[in-house]
Scaffold this active site. Sequence first.
Site, PDB file in Angstrom:
ATOM      1  N   CYS A  50       0.622  -1.296   0.311  1.00  0.00           N
ATOM      2  CA  CYS A  50      -0.171   0.094   0.126  1.00  0.00           C
ATOM      3  C   CYS A  50       1.028   1.269  -0.140  1.00  0.00           C
ATOM      4  O   CYS A  50       1.895   1.375   0.545  1.00  0.00           O
ATOM      5  CB  CYS A  50      -0.495   0.154   0.939  1.00  0.00           C
ATOM      6  SG  CYS A  50      -2.209   1.381   1.425  1.00  0.00           S
ATOM      7  N   ASP A  57      -0.668  -5.952   0.569  1.00  0.00           N
ATOM      8  CA  ASP A  57      -1.856  -6.721  -0.293  1.00  0.00           C
ATOM      9  C   ASP A  57      -1.521  -6.976  -0.952  1.00  0.00           C
ATOM     10  O   ASP A  57      -0.132  -8.036  -1.582  1.00  0.00           O
ATOM     11  CB  ASP A  57      -1.953  -5.496  -0.993  1.00  0.00           C
ATOM     12  CG  ASP A  57      -2.439  -3.617  -0.696  1.00  0.00           C
ATOM     13  OD1 ASP A  57      -3.422  -3.575   0.910  1.00  0.00           O
ATOM     14  OD2 ASP A  57      -2.167  -3.028  -1.393  1.00  0.00           O
TER      15      ASP A  57
END
EC number: 1.7.1.13
Length: 136
Positions: A50, A57
């Site tokens: 992120c 992620d």
Amino acid sequence: MSTPNLYDSTNKPLYGERLIEESKIICFDNPNKKRIYEISIELPEFTCKCPFSGYPDFAKLNIFYQPNSKVYELKSLKLYINHFRDLKISHEEVVNRIMDDLLNAAAPHWIHLNADFNPRGNVSMKLDIYSGQKRN
């Protein structure tokens, strides 16, 4: 003869890290250019970070495409996808970048890239990009 230290603290990249760092999408000739067919590829372990929090992620990527003159070589695709694992990049930007690179590498007749990101903070996201005309 000494045993190599697997936990050497030097900053020398390991062989897998070098392969990932040098990765690019490789293609080979479509073995049957006259036939219309669809290929599907699943990459279930995609990761990036992120750009706001730095947290990882995770996503499952699915590529569906109808090849033109070239098809994607799977090992190179795996290594290429792995080079995003430490990159701070938004979902939207990374999926669009991957699509651009897929299009530039093989110029398929039609392609659909689906990214299904794992939920974080009770929010999940799916992103789909299409390019070209699907043939029947």
